[in-house]
Design a protein around this motif. Structure first.
Motif, PDB file in Angstrom:
ATOM      1  N   ILE A 114       0.854  -1.194   0.000  1.00  0.00           N
ATOM      2  CA  ILE A 114       0.000   0.000   0.000  1.00  0.00           C
ATOM      3  C   ILE A 114       0.888   1.241   0.000  1.00  0.00           C
ATOM      4  O   ILE A 114       1.702   1.415   0.910  1.00  0.00           O
ATOM      5  N   VAL A 115       0.770   2.054  -1.022  1.00  0.00           N
ATOM      6  CA  VAL A 115       1.520   3.308  -1.095  1.00  0.00           C
ATOM      7  C   VAL A 115       0.544   4.433  -0.800  1.00  0.00           C
ATOM      8  O   VAL A 115      -0.399   4.647  -1.567  1.00  0.00           O
ATOM      9  N   ALA A 116       0.739   5.128   0.319  1.00  0.00           N
ATOM     10  CA  ALA A 116      -0.262   6.127   0.704  1.00  0.00           C
ATOM     11  C   ALA A 116       0.324   7.155   1.658  1.00  0.00           C
ATOM     12  O   ALA A 116       1.473   7.046   2.085  1.00  0.00           O
ATOM     13  N   LYS A 117      -0.512   8.134   1.984  1.00  0.00           N
ATOM     14  CA  LYS A 117      -0.109   9.193   2.914  1.00  0.00           C
ATOM     15  C   LYS A 117       0.000   8.627   4.331  1.00  0.00           C
ATOM     16  O   LYS A 117      -0.613   7.616   4.641  1.00  0.00           O
ATOM     17  N   PRO A 118       0.745   9.327   5.208  1.00  0.00           N
ATOM     18  CA  PRO A 118       0.925   8.805   6.566  1.00  0.00           C
ATOM     19  C   PRO A 118      -0.382   8.532   7.319  1.00  0.00           C
ATOM     20  O   PRO A 118      -0.486   7.541   8.034  1.00  0.00           O
ATOM     21  N   CYS A 119      -1.406   9.381   7.138  1.00  0.00           N
ATOM     22  CA  CYS A 119      -2.650   9.150   7.898  1.00  0.00           C
ATOM     23  C   CYS A 119      -3.307   7.846   7.452  1.00  0.00           C
ATOM     24  O   CYS A 119      -3.912   7.134   8.248  1.00  0.00           O
ATOM     25  N   GLU A 120      -3.163   7.540   6.159  1.00  0.00           N
ATOM     26  CA  GLU A 120      -3.761   6.312   5.642  1.00  0.00           C
ATOM     27  C   GLU A 120      -3.000   5.093   6.157  1.00  0.00           C
ATOM     28  O   GLU A 120      -3.595   4.070   6.487  1.00  0.00           O
ATOM     29  N   ILE A 121      -1.674   5.230   6.237  1.00  0.00           N
ATOM     30  CA  ILE A 121      -0.863   4.124   6.757  1.00  0.00           C
ATOM     31  C   ILE A 121      -1.149   3.922   8.247  1.00  0.00           C
ATOM     32  O   ILE A 121      -1.245   2.790   8.734  1.00  0.00           O
ATOM     33  N   ARG A 122      -1.348   5.030   8.967  1.00  0.00           N
ATOM     34  CA  ARG A 122      -1.674   4.891  10.400  1.00  0.00           C
ATOM     35  C   ARG A 122      -3.017   4.187  10.581  1.00  0.00           C
ATOM     36  O   ARG A 122      -3.182   3.363  11.475  1.00  0.00           O
ATOM     37  N   ALA A 123      -3.959   4.510   9.715  1.00  0.00           N
ATOM     38  CA  ALA A 123      -5.262   3.831   9.781  1.00  0.00           C
ATOM     39  C   ALA A 123      -5.071   2.338   9.506  1.00  0.00           C
ATOM     40  O   ALA A 123      -5.690   1.494  10.165  1.00  0.00           O
ATOM     41  N   ALA A 124      -4.209   2.000   8.556  1.00  0.00           N
ATOM     42  CA  ALA A 124      -3.955   0.589   8.246  1.00  0.00           C
ATOM     43  C   ALA A 124      -3.369  -0.124   9.461  1.00  0.00           C
ATOM     44  O   ALA A 124      -3.730  -1.264   9.763  1.00  0.00           O
ATOM     45  N   ILE A 125      -2.495   0.568  10.180  1.00  0.00           N
ATOM     46  CA  ILE A 125      -1.881  -0.044  11.374  1.00  0.00           C
ATOM     47  C   ILE A 125      -2.944  -0.270  12.452  1.00  0.00           C
ATOM     48  O   ILE A 125      -2.960  -1.313  13.112  1.00  0.00           O
ATOM     49  N   GLU A 126      -3.856   0.682  12.600  1.00  0.00           N
ATOM     50  CA  GLU A 126      -4.958   0.472  13.545  1.00  0.00           C
ATOM     51  C   GLU A 126      -5.810  -0.724  13.122  1.00  0.00           C
ATOM     52  O   GLU A 126      -6.253  -1.508  13.955  1.00  0.00           O
ATOM     53  N   LEU A 127      -6.018  -0.866  11.821  1.00  0.00           N
ATOM     54  CA  LEU A 127      -6.821  -2.000  11.333  1.00  0.00           C
ATOM     55  C   LEU A 127      -6.119  -3.329  11.589  1.00  0.00           C
ATOM     56  O   LEU A 127      -6.759  -4.339  11.842  1.00  0.00           O
ATOM     57  N   ILE A 128      -4.799  -3.317  11.533  1.00  0.00           N
ATOM     58  CA  ILE A 128      -4.049  -4.538  11.859  1.00  0.00           C
ATOM     59  C   ILE A 128      -4.297  -4.890  13.330  1.00  0.00           C
ATOM     60  O   ILE A 128      -4.580  -6.029  13.678  1.00  0.00           O
ATOM     61  N   LYS A 129      -4.239  -3.857  14.182  1.00  0.00           N
ATOM     62  CA  LYS A 129      -4.473  -4.098  15.610  1.00  0.00           C
ATOM     63  C   LYS A 129      -5.901  -4.554  15.869  1.00  0.00           C
ATOM     64  O   LYS A 129      -6.165  -5.312  16.792  1.00  0.00           O
ATOM     65  N   LEU A 130      -6.824  -4.066  15.044  1.00  0.00           N
ATOM     66  CA  LEU A 130      -8.233  -4.451  15.202  1.00  0.00           C
ATOM     67  C   LEU A 130      -8.531  -5.775  14.506  1.00  0.00           C
ATOM     68  O   LEU A 130      -9.692  -6.164  14.388  1.00  0.00           O
ATOM     69  N   LYS A 131      -7.491  -6.429  14.014  1.00  0.00           N
ATOM     70  CA  LYS A 131      -7.600  -7.735  13.347  1.00  0.00           C
ATOM     71  C   LYS A 131      -8.447  -7.687  12.075  1.00  0.00           C
ATOM     72  O   LYS A 131      -9.125  -8.647  11.725  1.00  0.00           O
ATOM     73  N   GLN A 132      -8.437  -6.538  11.413  1.00  0.00           N
ATOM     74  CA  GLN A 132      -9.141  -6.423  10.145  1.00  0.00           C
ATOM     75  C   GLN A 132      -8.196  -6.607   8.957  1.00  0.00           C
ATOM     76  O   GLN A 132      -8.621  -6.590   7.814  1.00  0.00           O
ATOM     77  N   MET A 133      -6.919  -6.719   9.271  1.00  0.00           N
ATOM     78  CA  MET A 133      -5.916  -6.965   8.242  1.00  0.00           C
ATOM     79  C   MET A 133      -4.795  -7.746   8.899  1.00  0.00           C
ATOM     80  O   MET A 133      -4.637  -7.704  10.107  1.00  0.00           O
ATOM     81  N   ASP A 134      -4.016  -8.441   8.073  1.00  0.00           N
ATOM     82  CA  ASP A 134      -2.943  -9.245   8.630  1.00  0.00           C
ATOM     83  C   ASP A 134      -1.615  -8.518   8.436  1.00  0.00           C
ATOM     84  O   ASP A 134      -1.264  -8.129   7.322  1.00  0.00           O
ATOM     85  N   ASN A 135      -0.910  -8.350   9.536  1.00  0.00           N
ATOM     86  CA  ASN A 135       0.355  -7.626   9.489  1.00  0.00           C
ATOM     87  C   ASN A 135       1.333  -8.245   8.486  1.00  0.00           C
ATOM     88  O   ASN A 135       2.100  -7.549   7.833  1.00  0.00           O
ATOM     89  N   GLU A 136       1.292  -9.576   8.371  1.00  0.00           N
ATOM     90  CA  GLU A 136       2.258 -10.267   7.509  1.00  0.00           C
ATOM     91  C   GLU A 136       1.891 -10.161   6.032  1.00  0.00           C
ATOM     92  O   GLU A 136       2.731 -10.427   5.173  1.00  0.00           O
ATOM     93  N   SER A 137       0.638  -9.827   5.742  1.00  0.00           N
ATOM     94  CA  SER A 137       0.275  -9.793   4.327  1.00  0.00           C
ATOM     95  C   SER A 137       0.094  -8.382   3.777  1.00  0.00           C
ATOM     96  O   SER A 137      -0.511  -8.183   2.741  1.00  0.00           O
ATOM     97  N   VAL A 138       0.630  -7.403   4.482  1.00  0.00           N
ATOM     98  CA  VAL A 138       0.661  -6.048   3.902  1.00  0.00           C
ATOM     99  C   VAL A 138       2.060  -5.455   4.036  1.00  0.00           C
ATOM    100  O   VAL A 138       2.757  -5.676   5.023  1.00  0.00           O
ATOM    101  N   LEU A 139       2.462  -4.753   3.015  1.00  0.00           N
ATOM    102  CA  LEU A 139       3.698  -3.978   3.060  1.00  0.00           C
ATOM    103  C   LEU A 139       3.278  -2.509   2.984  1.00  0.00           C
ATOM    104  O   LEU A 139       2.738  -2.057   1.978  1.00  0.00           O
ATOM    105  N   LEU A 140       3.469  -1.797   4.106  1.00  0.00           N
ATOM    106  CA  LEU A 140       2.959  -0.424   4.185  1.00  0.00           C
ATOM    107  C   LEU A 140       4.040   0.571   3.783  1.00  0.00           C
ATOM    108  O   LEU A 140       5.116   0.598   4.383  1.00  0.00           O
ATOM    109  N   ILE A 141       3.765   1.356   2.769  1.00  0.00           N
ATOM    110  CA  ILE A 141       4.741   2.327   2.282  1.00  0.00           C
ATOM    111  C   ILE A 141       4.161   3.727   2.455  1.00  0.00           C
ATOM    112  O   ILE A 141       3.207   4.111   1.782  1.00  0.00           O
TER     113      ILE A 141
END
Lengths: 355, 143
Positions: A79-106
């Motif tokens: 995922i190539v995105a702005k910092p706020c979008e990446i932070r939201a993705a990290i929150e989603l990982i914590k909320l178990k809505q995404m898998d940390n191992e299957s995303v590369l956050l840029i």
């Protein structure tokens, strides 16, 4: 941290390389369409044409984390995105809505963004990217960035697996923040060296400006003001749908108790004499602000999504910031830090219960 | 509604108490014949951790003049840590309510099963406080 210097023209090679070398199976990234940018999901490296014209564009379309929310696939998504979008993705990982191992956050450095409408209208003046001098000049002409961006203190990329930072002149630096990020850059055969990307002074300046803008926003402060603020709300729940961190599969406000109709409404009207229609504006927004109180990254997608142009930035990010302060929690900062509502200290917060 | 003079109306207070401590304290207050004003309506939860902040919002928006929540003292929860989680949620909710001046109508207490007297006194002081505040501004609104 380990990083490598790049020219804007090298970005294409870097992103293509991620796909060609199999570091990721697909990429979610911005692409340009004339005077505007939007996101695309790419599998074929040849479709990445001039990323440097799109990824720095100061335009907010949708929160990229919202686009990949709930993807439970084994393939690796970059995922190539702005910092706020990446932070939201990290929150989603914590909320178990995404898998940390299957995303590369840029995360890509952001300078604050215009709504996509304003961006498109003023493309001739703004161009593919904007620096603070250009933005200041535009502000004089009445072309301003979104409120959510004006009050954002975290515009510089410092989260995710890889950051793409703007250095002196046109130069860029790509650096790995996590093992996964460093491995990815190593696979691309970039010559990595130690880079200092703390940028403390720059961050302090941004935080100072953001604070001033936040203080200048109109405050609500009273129940009457809140009632007036939400009076035009049609409870379409678009703010919920566009919010990256509002993730319930079965929203309470889609269920009979949260969305009363017919006889139920009549009973409520009987009880109170009269009720507002559509019902539950206050209940909906107060509940939602509590639900996102610790995870709201302040991206302002809610305000952009409102068909009634209610300036929701004055509500969601402003209030959730105060809740995050009491837990000293910064959403999206650290994937290992537990969500405030899933942890506790034995002695804490007693003053917040009573003062 | 909303026209009664301050101090001269009987407030409606909704309370959420846990089964093991505060509800037992209310029981004890009754069996030991402690007097307290009849303004509070108690809803018993098995644990203060069951308190969804939406309950409080709903009660306030429906026009209750006061709301309180009470459970075992921190560290004494029947389920070990229910009230620790509750405390975080309540702190967050109060921070939100404070923005709109509603926090003064929402109280939280820790009252154990042996504190019947404290329960009665707390009910008394809360009823007096809410009387001073007057009827809830949300009562008369068309929401």
């Amino acid at each position: 941290m380990k990083g490598a210097e790049l020219k804007p023209a090298d970005l294409k090679g870097l992103l293509r390389g991620l796909l060609e070398k199999g570091v990721v199976d697909c990429l979610v990234m911005p692409h340009r369409a004339g005077k505007t940018v939007s996101y695309m999901l790419v599998k074929d490296p040849d479709k990445i044409e001039s990323p440097e014209s799109a990824i720095f564009a100061p335009s907010f379309v949708v929160n990229a984390a919202n686009l990949v929310k709930g993807w439970t696939i084994k393939e690796k998504v970059g995922i190539v995105a702005k910092p706020c979008e990446i932070r939201a993705a990290i929150e989603l990982i914590k909320l178990k809505q995404m898998d940390n191992e299957s995303v590369l956050l840029i995360a890509v450095d952001c300078s604050g963004a215009y709504t996509n409408q304003v961006y498109t209208e003023n493309y001739a003046d703004i161009g593919d990217q904007a620096d603070s001098a250009k933005m200041k000049a535009l502000e004089g002409k009445g072309v301003t960035i979104r409120d959510a961006c004006a009050i954002c203190a975290n515009k510089l990329a410092d989260v995710g697996d890889i950051i793409i930072a703007r250095a002196a002149g046109e130069n860029l630096v790509a650096a790995g923040l996590t093992d996964m990020g460093v491995d990815a850059l190593t696979t691309l055969e970039l010559s990595l060296e130690d880079k200092d990307l703390e940028r403390t002074a720059e961050k302090e300046k941004i935080a100072g400006d953001a604070k001033a803008k936040l203080d200048a926003l109109p405050q609500m402060g009273s129940l009457d003001a809140l009632e007036e603020f939400l009076h035009d709300c049609i409870v379409c729940k678009n703010c919920r749908d566009m919010c990256p961190v509002c993730y319930c599969k079965e929203c309470f406000f889609e269920q009979p108790l949260g969305k009363p109709t017919g006889g139920d409404l009549l009973n409520l009207a009987e009880l109170r004499g009269a009720i507002g229609l559509p019902p539950g504006q206050l209940f909906y927004h107060l509940t939602r602000v509590y639900h996102v109180s610790t995870t709201c990254v302040g991206c302002g997608a809610c305000e952009d999504a409102c068909p009634k142009d209610i300036p929701l930035t004055r509500f969601y990010p402003v209030i959730t910031q105060k809740v995050q302060d009491i837990f000293e929690y910064v959403p999206g900062k650290d994937v290992e830090e537990p969500l405030p509502f899933t942890a506790y200290e034995e002695e804490e917060l007693e003053d917040k219960l009573r003062d | 509604m909303g026209e009664e003079a301050k101090g001269d109306f009987e407030p409606k207070i909704v309370g959420f108490t846990c089964n093991w401590c505060t509800y037992a304290a209310a029981d004890l207050a009754g069996t030991s014949r402690k007097k307290y004003p009849p303004n509070s309506r108690i809803i018993r939860l098995m644990c203060s951790g069951r308190l969804d902040p939406m309950f409080v919002l709903k009660v306030l928006l429906n026009g209750a003049d006061g709301v309180f929540f009470s459970g075992c003292h921190p560290g004494e929860c029947h389920y070990i840590k229910g009230n620790f989680y509750a405390r975080r949620r309540i702190a967050a909710l109060r921070t939100i309510l404070k923005e709109f001046g509603l926090d003064e109508r929402f109280k939280s207490y820790w009252i154990s099963a042996s504190e019947g007297e404290k329960f009665a006194n707390t009910m008394k002081s809360q009823a007096e406080e809410v009387k001073k505040l007057g009827p809830s501004p949300l009562r008369g609104k068309i929401l």
